[in-house]
Design a protein around this motif. Structure first.
Motif, PDB file in Angstrom:
ATOM      1  N   GLU A  15     -17.931 -12.736  39.801  1.00  0.00           N
ATOM      2  CA  GLU A  15     -16.672 -12.442  39.033  1.00  0.00           C
ATOM      3  C   GLU A  15     -16.373 -10.897  39.248  1.00  0.00           C
ATOM      4  OE1 GLU A  15     -14.536 -12.366  34.492  1.00  0.00           O
ATOM      5  OE2 GLU A  15     -16.059 -14.233  35.305  1.00  0.00           O
ATOM      6  N   ILE A  16     -15.097 -10.705  39.624  1.00  0.00           N
ATOM      7  CA  ILE A  16     -14.589  -9.246  39.496  1.00  0.00           C
ATOM      8  C   ILE A  16     -14.113  -8.842  38.240  1.00  0.00           C
ATOM      9  CG2 ILE A  16     -13.307  -7.739  40.640  1.00  0.00           C
ATOM     10  CD1 ILE A  16     -15.301  -8.447  42.613  1.00  0.00           C
ATOM     11  N   GLU A  17     -14.399  -7.864  37.726  1.00  0.00           N
ATOM     12  CA  GLU A  17     -14.102  -7.341  36.361  1.00  0.00           C
ATOM     13  C   GLU A  17     -12.635  -6.844  36.706  1.00  0.00           C
ATOM     14  OE1 GLU A  17     -16.976  -4.778  35.107  1.00  0.00           O
ATOM     15  OE2 GLU A  17     -18.128  -6.301  34.476  1.00  0.00           O
ATOM     16  N   SER A  18     -11.609  -7.510  36.909  1.00  0.00           N
ATOM     17  CA  SER A  18      -9.964  -7.291  37.186  1.00  0.00           C
ATOM     18  C   SER A  18      -9.415  -7.151  35.915  1.00  0.00           C
ATOM     19  CB  SER A  18      -9.339  -8.305  38.145  1.00  0.00           C
ATOM     20  OG  SER A  18      -9.386  -9.337  37.446  1.00  0.00           O
ATOM     21  N   THR A  50      -2.538 -12.916  50.522  1.00  0.00           N
ATOM     22  CA  THR A  50      -3.185 -11.669  49.791  1.00  0.00           C
ATOM     23  C   THR A  50      -3.521 -11.633  48.329  1.00  0.00           C
ATOM     24  OG1 THR A  50      -1.038 -10.830  49.465  1.00  0.00           O
ATOM     25  CG2 THR A  50      -2.013 -10.393  51.530  1.00  0.00           C
ATOM     26  N   ILE A  51      -4.341 -10.813  47.789  1.00  0.00           N
ATOM     27  CA  ILE A  51      -4.728 -10.816  46.485  1.00  0.00           C
ATOM     28  C   ILE A  51      -4.805  -9.261  46.424  1.00  0.00           C
ATOM     29  CG2 ILE A  51      -7.133 -11.247  46.731  1.00  0.00           C
ATOM     30  CD1 ILE A  51      -6.540 -12.729  43.789  1.00  0.00           C
ATOM     31  N   ASN A  52      -4.242  -8.732  45.253  1.00  0.00           N
ATOM     32  CA  ASN A  52      -4.519  -7.166  45.068  1.00  0.00           C
ATOM     33  C   ASN A  52      -4.961  -7.058  43.543  1.00  0.00           C
ATOM     34  OD1 ASN A  52      -3.433  -5.972  47.665  1.00  0.00           O
ATOM     35  ND2 ASN A  52      -1.769  -7.262  47.144  1.00  0.00           N
ATOM     36  N   MET A  53      -5.640  -6.273  43.018  1.00  0.00           N
ATOM     37  CA  MET A  53      -6.269  -6.253  41.728  1.00  0.00           C
ATOM     38  C   MET A  53      -6.582  -4.791  41.466  1.00  0.00           C
ATOM     39  SD  MET A  53      -9.706  -8.020  42.509  1.00  0.00           S
ATOM     40  CE  MET A  53      -9.353  -8.720  44.045  1.00  0.00           C
ATOM     41  N   THR A  54      -6.820  -4.516  40.144  1.00  0.00           N
ATOM     42  CA  THR A  54      -7.030  -3.339  39.641  1.00  0.00           C
ATOM     43  C   THR A  54      -8.416  -3.640  38.894  1.00  0.00           C
ATOM     44  OG1 THR A  54      -4.861  -2.412  39.572  1.00  0.00           O
ATOM     45  CG2 THR A  54      -6.401  -1.264  38.048  1.00  0.00           C
ATOM     46  N   ILE A  55      -9.495  -3.027  38.922  1.00  0.00           N
ATOM     47  CA  ILE A  55     -10.572  -3.039  38.175  1.00  0.00           C
ATOM     48  C   ILE A  55     -11.145  -1.354  37.827  1.00  0.00           C
ATOM     49  CG2 ILE A  55     -11.632  -4.930  39.430  1.00  0.00           C
ATOM     50  CD1 ILE A  55     -13.306  -3.149  41.464  1.00  0.00           C
ATOM     51  N   PRO A  56     -11.891  -1.501  36.534  1.00  0.00           N
ATOM     52  CA  PRO A  56     -12.422  -0.396  36.049  1.00  0.00           C
ATOM     53  C   PRO A  56     -13.555   0.165  37.006  1.00  0.00           C
ATOM     54  CG  PRO A  56     -12.901  -2.336  34.835  1.00  0.00           C
ATOM     55  CD  PRO A  56     -12.174  -2.794  35.953  1.00  0.00           C
ATOM     56  N   ASN A  57     -13.474   1.402  37.253  1.00  0.00           N
ATOM     57  CA  ASN A  57     -14.567   2.090  38.110  1.00  0.00           C
ATOM     58  C   ASN A  57     -15.648   2.318  37.051  1.00  0.00           C
ATOM     59  OD1 ASN A  57     -15.719   3.528  40.035  1.00  0.00           O
ATOM     60  ND2 ASN A  57     -14.729   5.323  39.715  1.00  0.00           N
ATOM     61  N   SER A  58     -16.826   1.911  37.511  1.00  0.00           N
ATOM     62  CA  SER A  58     -18.107   2.155  36.613  1.00  0.00           C
ATOM     63  C   SER A  58     -19.287   2.743  37.621  1.00  0.00           C
ATOM     64  CB  SER A  58     -18.710   0.811  36.144  1.00  0.00           C
ATOM     65  OG  SER A  58     -18.994   0.081  37.234  1.00  0.00           O
ATOM     66  N   ALA A  59     -20.284   3.072  37.243  1.00  0.00           N
ATOM     67  CA  ALA A  59     -21.319   3.668  38.131  1.00  0.00           C
ATOM     68  C   ALA A  59     -22.159   2.409  39.081  1.00  0.00           C
ATOM     69  CB  ALA A  59     -22.767   4.084  37.093  1.00  0.00           C
ATOM     70  N   GLY A 101      -9.328   6.399  35.869  1.00  0.00           N
ATOM     71  CA  GLY A 101     -10.669   5.496  36.158  1.00  0.00           C
ATOM     72  C   GLY A 101     -10.554   3.995  36.733  1.00  0.00           C
ATOM     73  N   ASN A 102      -9.439   3.729  37.323  1.00  0.00           N
ATOM     74  CA  ASN A 102      -9.124   2.411  37.767  1.00  0.00           C
ATOM     75  C   ASN A 102      -8.919   2.370  39.041  1.00  0.00           C
ATOM     76  OD1 ASN A 102      -8.742   1.178  35.063  1.00  0.00           O
ATOM     77  ND2 ASN A 102      -6.818   1.873  34.905  1.00  0.00           N
ATOM     78  N   ILE A 103      -9.644   1.243  39.919  1.00  0.00           N
ATOM     79  CA  ILE A 103      -9.618   1.315  41.212  1.00  0.00           C
ATOM     80  C   ILE A 103      -8.651   0.063  41.711  1.00  0.00           C
ATOM     81  CG2 ILE A 103     -11.055   0.548  43.350  1.00  0.00           C
ATOM     82  CD1 ILE A 103     -13.577   1.370  41.612  1.00  0.00           C
ATOM     83  N   THR A 104      -7.838   0.477  42.557  1.00  0.00           N
ATOM     84  CA  THR A 104      -6.861  -0.785  43.166  1.00  0.00           C
ATOM     85  C   THR A 104      -7.372  -1.148  44.210  1.00  0.00           C
ATOM     86  OG1 THR A 104      -5.352   1.014  44.119  1.00  0.00           O
ATOM     87  CG2 THR A 104      -5.012   0.394  41.866  1.00  0.00           C
ATOM     88  N   CYS A 105      -7.505  -2.406  44.733  1.00  0.00           N
ATOM     89  CA  CYS A 105      -7.990  -2.869  46.041  1.00  0.00           C
ATOM     90  C   CYS A 105      -7.411  -4.255  46.175  1.00  0.00           C
ATOM     91  CB  CYS A 105      -9.445  -3.033  45.959  1.00  0.00           C
ATOM     92  SG  CYS A 105     -10.174  -4.085  44.669  1.00  0.00           S
ATOM     93  N   GLY A 106      -7.409  -4.636  47.669  1.00  0.00           N
ATOM     94  CA  GLY A 106      -6.635  -5.765  47.902  1.00  0.00           C
ATOM     95  C   GLY A 106      -7.434  -6.351  49.102  1.00  0.00           C
ATOM     96  N   PHE A 107      -7.400  -7.934  49.063  1.00  0.00           N
ATOM     97  CA  PHE A 107      -7.798  -8.467  50.316  1.00  0.00           C
ATOM     98  C   PHE A 107      -7.026  -9.325  50.784  1.00  0.00           C
ATOM     99  CE2 PHE A 107     -11.368  -7.465  47.253  1.00  0.00           C
ATOM    100  CZ  PHE A 107     -12.334  -7.369  48.091  1.00  0.00           C
ATOM    101  N   THR A 108      -7.171  -9.855  52.405  1.00  0.00           N
ATOM    102  CA  THR A 108      -5.959 -10.791  52.930  1.00  0.00           C
ATOM    103  C   THR A 108      -7.144 -11.706  53.862  1.00  0.00           C
ATOM    104  OG1 THR A 108      -4.876  -8.616  53.487  1.00  0.00           O
ATOM    105  CG2 THR A 108      -4.480 -10.394  54.913  1.00  0.00           C
TER     106      THR A 108
END
Length: 115
Positions: A15-18, A50-59, A101-108
């Motif tokens: 699971e991605i913490e989206s 496609t799917i695009n999401m935002t996830i919180p940045n962490s260590a 501190g949020n990362i945006t990323c996407g997959f195709t």
């Protein structure tokens, strides 16, 4: 009747913490009208899923790792049912972090399959 309120996104079963606001597009075809003196019908062009999401940045989060993902399986699981699978997906390579501190990323993927 329940309508979607949340969704879980998994990459290779993890699971991605989206955060709220992910977008998922099933792909398929886009259709354009064929016109002359009249509208005669349509032609179609394939469109990727496609799917695009935002996830919180962490260590534990690596933007480089996100950008380099290929041949992964994405599962989109909304709480209202009708799950979708994006096999053999690849990252679009545009993952970035903003000042909050949020990362945006996407997959195709070539296609999405309802499961």
């Amino acid at each position: 009747m329940q309508y979607q309120g949340t969704a879980i996104i998994r990459v290779n079963g993890r699971e991605i913490e989206s955060l709220t606001g992910a977008t998922f597009t099933t792909g398929g075809f886009t259709r354009q009208p064929v016109k002359g003196a009249r509208v005669y019908g349509f032609n179609q062009t394939p469109v990727e899923a496609t799917i695009n999401m935002t996830i919180p940045n962490s260590a534990n989060t690596s933007i480089a790792d996100l950008n380099n993902m290929t041949d992964v399986t994405i599962t989109f699981i909304p709480d209202a049912g009708k799950q979708w699978l994006m096999p053999n997906s690849w990252a679009n390579g545009n993952a970035s972090v903003n000042g909050e501190g949020n990362i945006t990323c996407g997959f195709t993927s070539c296609e999405a399959k309802e499961i």
